[in-house]
Write a protein that holds these residues in place. Structure first.
Motif, PDB file in Angstrom:
ATOM      1  N   PHE A 202       0.655  -1.224  -0.134  1.00 29.90           N
ATOM      2  CA  PHE A 202      -0.054  -0.116  -0.026  1.00 29.90           C
ATOM      3  C   PHE A 202       0.840   1.269  -0.014  1.00 29.90           C
ATOM      4  N   VAL A 203       0.540   2.316  -0.994  1.00 29.90           N
ATOM      5  CA  VAL A 203       1.285   3.526  -0.935  1.00 29.90           C
ATOM      6  C   VAL A 203       0.180   4.519  -0.700  1.00 29.90           C
ATOM      7  N   TYR A 204       0.510   5.455   0.288  1.00 30.90           N
ATOM      8  CA  TYR A 204      -0.325   6.462   0.839  1.00 30.90           C
ATOM      9  C   TYR A 204       0.145   7.719   0.566  1.00 30.90           C
ATOM     10  N   ASN A 205      -0.683   8.619   0.016  1.00 27.65           N
ATOM     11  CA  ASN A 205      -0.178  10.133  -0.483  1.00 27.65           C
ATOM     12  C   ASN A 205      -1.472  10.758   0.270  1.00 27.65           C
ATOM     13  N   GLU A 206      -1.035  12.074   0.882  1.00 29.46           N
ATOM     14  CA  GLU A 206      -1.547  13.092   1.364  1.00 29.46           C
ATOM     15  C   GLU A 206      -1.729  14.308   0.755  1.00 29.46           C
ATOM     16  N   GLU A 207      -2.865  15.171   0.528  1.00 26.89           N
ATOM     17  CA  GLU A 207      -3.024  16.316   0.383  1.00 26.89           C
ATOM     18  C   GLU A 207      -3.718  17.360   1.236  1.00 26.89           C
ATOM     19  N   ASN A 208      -2.653  18.409   1.446  1.00 23.80           N
ATOM     20  CA  ASN A 208      -3.029  19.278   2.664  1.00 23.80           C
ATOM     21  C   ASN A 208      -3.190  20.561   2.107  1.00 23.80           C
ATOM     22  N   ASP A 209      -3.595  21.653   2.687  1.00 21.36           N
ATOM     23  CA  ASP A 209      -3.763  23.054   2.329  1.00 21.36           C
ATOM     24  C   ASP A 209      -2.460  23.522   1.836  1.00 21.36           C
ATOM     25  N   GLU A 210      -1.392  23.137   2.215  1.00 21.60           N
ATOM     26  CA  GLU A 210      -0.091  23.807   1.896  1.00 21.60           C
ATOM     27  C   GLU A 210       0.259  23.192   0.602  1.00 21.60           C
ATOM     28  N   ASN A 211       0.119  21.852   0.190  1.00 21.97           N
ATOM     29  CA  ASN A 211       0.605  21.136  -1.172  1.00 21.97           C
ATOM     30  C   ASN A 211      -0.680  21.305  -1.989  1.00 21.97           C
ATOM     31  N   LYS A 212      -1.717  21.661  -1.537  1.00 21.31           N
ATOM     32  CA  LYS A 212      -2.930  21.443  -2.614  1.00 21.31           C
ATOM     33  C   LYS A 212      -2.814  22.532  -3.869  1.00 21.31           C
ATOM     34  N   ASP A 213      -2.219  23.658  -3.651  1.00 18.88           N
ATOM     35  CA  ASP A 213      -1.878  24.806  -4.811  1.00 18.88           C
ATOM     36  C   ASP A 213      -0.939  24.032  -5.604  1.00 18.88           C
ATOM     37  N   ASP A 214       0.109  23.321  -5.129  1.00 19.50           N
ATOM     38  CA  ASP A 214       1.102  22.878  -5.887  1.00 19.50           C
ATOM     39  C   ASP A 214       0.706  21.612  -6.753  1.00 19.50           C
ATOM     40  N   ASP A 215      -0.196  20.696  -6.164  1.00 27.39           N
ATOM     41  CA  ASP A 215      -0.714  19.718  -6.943  1.00 27.39           C
ATOM     42  C   ASP A 215      -1.336  20.038  -8.119  1.00 27.39           C
ATOM     43  N   SER A 216      -2.263  21.282  -7.932  1.00 25.65           N
ATOM     44  CA  SER A 216      -3.090  21.728  -8.991  1.00 25.65           C
ATOM     45  C   SER A 216      -2.387  22.447  -9.964  1.00 25.65           C
ATOM     46  N   LYS A 217      -1.364  22.697  -9.889  1.00 19.67           N
ATOM     47  CA  LYS A 217      -0.273  23.277 -11.042  1.00 19.67           C
ATOM     48  C   LYS A 217       0.640  22.041 -11.738  1.00 19.67           C
ATOM     49  N   ASN A 218       0.823  20.950 -11.019  1.00 26.19           N
ATOM     50  CA  ASN A 218       1.606  19.939 -11.465  1.00 26.19           C
ATOM     51  C   ASN A 218       0.823  18.622 -11.802  1.00 26.19           C
ATOM     52  N   ASP A 219      -0.326  18.944 -12.502  1.00 25.95           N
ATOM     53  CA  ASP A 219      -1.299  17.629 -12.763  1.00 25.95           C
ATOM     54  C   ASP A 219      -0.505  16.548 -13.696  1.00 25.95           C
ATOM     55  N   GLU A 220       0.495  16.946 -14.292  1.00 23.80           N
ATOM     56  CA  GLU A 220       1.056  15.920 -15.392  1.00 23.80           C
ATOM     57  C   GLU A 220       1.895  15.112 -14.329  1.00 23.80           C
ATOM     58  N   SER A 221       2.367  15.725 -13.213  1.00 24.54           N
ATOM     59  CA  SER A 221       3.426  14.624 -12.343  1.00 24.54           C
ATOM     60  C   SER A 221       2.655  13.872 -11.179  1.00 24.54           C
ATOM     61  N   LYS A 222       1.388  13.449 -11.576  1.00 20.15           N
ATOM     62  CA  LYS A 222       0.728  12.574 -10.715  1.00 20.15           C
ATOM     63  C   LYS A 222       1.186  11.224 -10.573  1.00 20.15           C
ATOM     64  N   ASP A 223       2.118  10.706 -11.696  1.00 16.05           N
ATOM     65  CA  ASP A 223       2.649   9.429 -11.696  1.00 16.05           C
ATOM     66  C   ASP A 223       3.756   9.388 -10.725  1.00 16.05           C
ATOM     67  N   ASP A 224       4.473  10.647 -10.585  1.00 16.10           N
ATOM     68  CA  ASP A 224       5.794  10.776  -9.634  1.00 16.10           C
ATOM     69  C   ASP A 224       5.157  11.095  -8.225  1.00 16.10           C
ATOM     70  N   GLU A 225       3.724  11.006  -7.802  1.00 12.42           N
ATOM     71  CA  GLU A 225       3.339  11.507  -6.473  1.00 12.42           C
ATOM     72  C   GLU A 225       3.966  10.882  -5.526  1.00 12.42           C
ATOM     73  N   SER A 226       3.991   9.317  -5.674  1.00 10.81           N
ATOM     74  CA  SER A 226       4.445   8.380  -4.727  1.00 10.81           C
ATOM     75  C   SER A 226       5.994   8.739  -4.275  1.00 10.81           C
ATOM     76  N   LYS A 227       6.740   9.441  -5.325  1.00 11.27           N
ATOM     77  CA  LYS A 227       8.103   9.782  -4.940  1.00 11.27           C
ATOM     78  C   LYS A 227       8.291  10.893  -3.830  1.00 11.27           C
ATOM     79  N   ASN A 228       7.250  11.811  -3.577  1.00  8.88           N
ATOM     80  CA  ASN A 228       7.427  13.087  -2.807  1.00  8.88           C
ATOM     81  C   ASN A 228       7.422  12.704  -1.553  1.00  8.88           C
ATOM     82  N   ASP A 229       7.637  13.706  -0.712  1.00  7.80           N
ATOM     83  CA  ASP A 229       7.685  13.475   0.765  1.00  7.80           C
ATOM     84  C   ASP A 229       6.338  13.082   1.411  1.00  7.80           C
ATOM     85  N   GLY A 230       5.142  13.027   0.524  1.00  5.17           N
ATOM     86  CA  GLY A 230       3.906  13.114   1.147  1.00  5.17           C
ATOM     87  C   GLY A 230       3.441  11.786   1.172  1.00  5.17           C
ATOM     88  N   SER A 231       4.389  10.707   0.501  1.00  5.60           N
ATOM     89  CA  SER A 231       4.036   9.315   0.345  1.00  5.60           C
ATOM     90  C   SER A 231       4.502   8.391   1.558  1.00  5.60           C
TER      91      SER A 231
END
Length: 81
Positions: A44-73
């Protein structure tokens, strides 16, 4: 039965990790808006979105595949029953 196995996996693996994520957010005084659970390499791989990184995620929709490699996973070993 299959339903009991699914219930055990949710209660013993997924819910404790999500609870820890919410508790961490409360301690850090952040708002956890979304939690994503995925399976990679039978874990199982867990990723979280909070108010601080919510804006960053909306700007980087193409990088969803790399999401599991960031600090939130976080990876957790799954049951192999």
């Amino acid at each position: 039965s299959g339903a009991r196995l699914i219930d055990a996996v949710i209660n013993n693996n997924i819910l404790p990790e999500i609870s820890a994520m919410f508790l961490r957010a409360v301690m850090e005084k952040t708002t956890l808006s979304k939690v994503f659970v995925d399976v990679t390499d039978q874990k199982f791989v867990y990723n979280e979105e909070n108010d601080e990184n919510k804006d960053d995620d909306s700007k980087n929709d193409e990088s969803k595949d790399d999401e599991s490699k960031n600090d939130g996973s976080k990876e957790s070993g799954g049951d192999k029953e």
